[in-house]
Structures are given as structure tokens and as C-alpha cells.
Design an enzyme around this catalytic site. Sequence first.
Site, PDB file in Angstrom:
ATOM      1  N   PHE A  15       0.936  -1.080   0.145  1.00 28.57           N
ATOM      2  CA  PHE A  15       0.017  -0.023  -0.014  1.00 28.57           C
ATOM      3  C   PHE A  15       0.815   1.159  -0.160  1.00 28.57           C
ATOM      4  CE2 PHE A  15      -2.372   3.253   2.808  1.00 28.57           C
ATOM      5  CZ  PHE A  15      -3.433   3.197   2.202  1.00 28.57           C
ATOM      6  N   THR A  34       2.800   7.008   1.718  1.00 28.66           N
ATOM      7  CA  THR A  34       3.535   7.683   2.390  1.00 28.66           C
ATOM      8  C   THR A  34       4.833   8.330   1.237  1.00 28.66           C
ATOM      9  OG1 THR A  34       3.390   6.890   4.401  1.00 28.66           O
ATOM     10  CG2 THR A  34       5.368   8.168   4.046  1.00 28.66           C
ATOM     11  N   ARG A  43      12.672 -15.856  38.515  1.00 30.82           N
ATOM     12  CA  ARG A  43      14.307 -15.065  38.735  1.00 30.82           C
ATOM     13  C   ARG A  43      14.183 -14.964  40.208  1.00 30.82           C
ATOM     14  NH1 ARG A  43      19.380 -14.014  37.573  1.00 30.82           N
ATOM     15  NH2 ARG A  43      19.911 -11.883  37.995  1.00 30.82           N
ATOM     16  N   ILE A  67      12.415  -5.229  33.917  1.00 31.14           N
ATOM     17  CA  ILE A  67      12.183  -6.272  34.646  1.00 31.14           C
ATOM     18  C   ILE A  67      13.035  -7.626  34.366  1.00 31.14           C
ATOM     19  CG2 ILE A  67      10.767  -8.436  35.509  1.00 31.14           C
ATOM     20  CD1 ILE A  67       8.152  -6.277  35.088  1.00 31.14           C
ATOM     21  N   GLY A  77      15.966  -6.775  33.656  1.00 34.40           N
ATOM     22  CA  GLY A  77      17.333  -6.317  33.999  1.00 34.40           C
ATOM     23  C   GLY A  77      18.382  -6.231  32.914  1.00 34.40           C
ATOM     24  N   GLU A 111       0.616   4.169  10.187  1.00 35.59           N
ATOM     25  CA  GLU A 111      -0.899   4.556  10.055  1.00 35.59           C
ATOM     26  C   GLU A 111      -1.178   5.747  11.050  1.00 35.59           C
ATOM     27  OE1 GLU A 111      -3.450   1.486   8.928  1.00 35.59           O
ATOM     28  OE2 GLU A 111      -1.931  -0.244   9.029  1.00 35.59           O
ATOM     29  N   THR A 150       0.687   8.904  13.406  1.00 34.87           N
ATOM     30  CA  THR A 150       1.649   8.878  14.392  1.00 34.87           C
ATOM     31  C   THR A 150       0.472   9.188  15.835  1.00 34.87           C
ATOM     32  OG1 THR A 150       1.884  11.217  14.304  1.00 34.87           O
ATOM     33  CG2 THR A 150       3.561   9.696  13.255  1.00 34.87           C
ATOM     34  N   SER A 151       1.086   8.907  17.074  1.00 37.46           N
ATOM     35  CA  SER A 151       0.313   9.168  18.194  1.00 37.46           C
ATOM     36  C   SER A 151      -0.167  10.510  18.364  1.00 37.46           C
ATOM     37  CB  SER A 151       1.145   8.740  19.457  1.00 37.46           C
ATOM     38  OG  SER A 151       1.188   7.451  19.379  1.00 37.46           O
TER      39      SER A 151
END
Length: 382
Positions: free
Chosen positions: A124, A127, A269, A338, A340, A364, A366-367
Site C-alpha cells: 500500500f 507515504t 528469577r 524487569i 534487567g 498508519e 503517529t500518536s
Amino acid sequence: MNKYFLTDVQREFHATVRRFADERIAPLAADIDERDEFPAELFRDMAGLGLLGAPYPPEYGGGGADCVMVAMLLEEVSRASGAVGSSLNAHISLASSVLAGHGTERQKRSYLVPLTTGAKIGAFGLTEPSGGSDAAACRTRAVRIGDHYRITGTKAFITNATVAGIFVITARTGDDPGSRGVSAFVLERETPGFTVGAADRKHGVHGSPTAMLYFDDARVPAENLIGREGEGFRQFARTLDRGRVNVAALSVGLGQAALDAATTYARQRQQFGKPIAAFQGVQWPIAEAATEIEAARLLTLNAARMADAGLPIKREAAMAKFFAAEAALRACSSAVEIFGGYGYMRDYPVERYLRDAKLYQIGEGTSQIQRMIIAREILGRF
């Protein structure tokens, strides 16, 4: 998934997809990422299950799945591999969608059917190098000469470009400003004057190739115009509304994968004589991630159900995409913390999840663009 009020058909479909994702995709995900190669065999397998044409009518080789089922499909595939999910979405949610919604009968038979059956992969092209968020400022030009168009221009960041056989793209056919002069076309890889660039080197989603598209006076038959001249932007806008629901689903899948990995690791862990799951500093980010991923899933399913009911979803789709993309990135970042030092190593999947998740803040819309859409839907334009 029973708590999501699914029908029997939806539950059965979800179980099939989840089983395929766990058994076939997940074991290959690390290798797909490491080799950065498109998993053609997996796509042939998905075609055999009818997944490459899931949302489309059976008369065009599709599976007749509703929007909720497509969201579940993309969530489960993305949970197993962000790269496979990204390429699957570009194929079924973008390239095929414009043809299914706006193509002529000939275009559907000639181009949609090869896509839904997996004979060809779709891409598609919207852009351009000069901009992605301002899609109406299309610079690629299409000039009609007799029974064909001559197309000149460039498209950028096109998912599946290096493996696609069918492309749906936009080009400016008139001098009308903004979106009014933009039209949509379908063309094949072998089109004279059309070439695909080398695969981009990306931060994440390795194995889902993107590349530039180059049109050097490419000769495209006039009958490959989708709809009428000047309708392309409207067609793509409708496609992107549905597409944002699907990107939200991809984000939920990645976030769920990170949450699952972090939960398992926290229980296993040992530090200071006990599992790190016993410490509040680990419990809280897991609780936050679980809550946000669940909220993102509900926003996504709500928008999908509204689409199935034929209701407008511009605001709901933008909300789902925005929230899910941000939630997934936070969940993946927390998972790395978490784990590490191990979380930064490529021996563990969470660093891949984090690299992959960043894409969904960008692709698709941006924020920032999602915030604009939501605000305009609530406040109106000023």
C-alpha cells in the site's frame, strides 16, 4: 476469550489462529528477526488457512471474517511475531481493502483474488519522502495519455515492497489543492517504469520488509484507476480508519507478549532469597501493564464491533490506536527493565518486543496525529 462476549464462530476462529501462532509462528520469530528475511513459507501456510483473505467475501477468495475476528487474528499473530503481524496487516488491511471497497469487478477479479488467495503479496503506497502525516500533500503525479496514465514520483517506507506483486498507490491527477486532486491506482510489479528500491534497514520488525517505490514515467492502464479521479484520498481515509483498529490489535498483541514474558520471568528469577515477583518494584509495573493492555484490547474490540455494525469509527479507531500503541511501548519497556541486564540481550525476546513496538507509535498515523483526530472529533475544527 469468553469474557469478551464472542460468538461461537469468533471463539473457534480465535482458537485456530492462536494455535497456529503458538505452534508455527512463535518458534520462528527470533530467527525471522535475526535473519531479517520475509517468512514466505509462513505466508503460504496462512494462505492455506484462508487468513490472507480473512475479511473479504468468499466469492473473491476470502473468508468472510468480521472486524472482530480480524482484530483477534492480528493480535495473536503479533503476539507471536511483530514482523509477521506487520506484513500480514499491510496485506489484508491496506492493499486489499481499497480494492475490496472501491474496485471494479474486473479489478477485484484481477487483483483482489490473487491477494486473498495468497498468490501474490500486497503493498500500500501512500507515504512519500517529503512527508507521511500530511498525506494530502501528495507529489506523485499521474497524467492521462489516451488509454493509460504516466506516473512519476516516489513513495517511502512501504511495507512488503520488496516481496509484493500488487501495489495500491496514490498519485495526483489534477491541480485541485490538497486531497481533492489525489487518485488511487492498482498496478503490478512488472509495470514498465516502476521499480522497487533496496530493503530499508530498520530499528525493528526485522523480517517485515519496507522499501522505496520509484515511478519513472510508469505506464499504468487507465482501467487501473480505482473509482474516479479525485476520490483516492477519501478511499484511503476510510481504509485507514479500519486500519487503525488493526494496528491497535497488533499493539495489543506485542504488549501481551511482553507482559507474559515479564510475568514468567518475575516468578522464576530469584534475588535476595525470593522470586522478584515478591517485590513491589516488579509488581507495580506488571499491574500497570496488565491494566493498560486490557483497556487497549477493550478499546480495540469496541471499535471493531462498531465497524461491524456499520457505525462511524473515526474517533474510536483513533482512540484505540493511540492508547494501544502507547500502552504496548510502556509494557515492552517495563518488561526489559524487569529482565534487567538480560532484557538488553538479544538472547531474550523482550528487547525485540521493544524494538518492534516503537513502530506502532508511527505507522498508519503517529500518536500525535491520533491526538489531533480525537480532539477534532470532540471539539470540531477551528
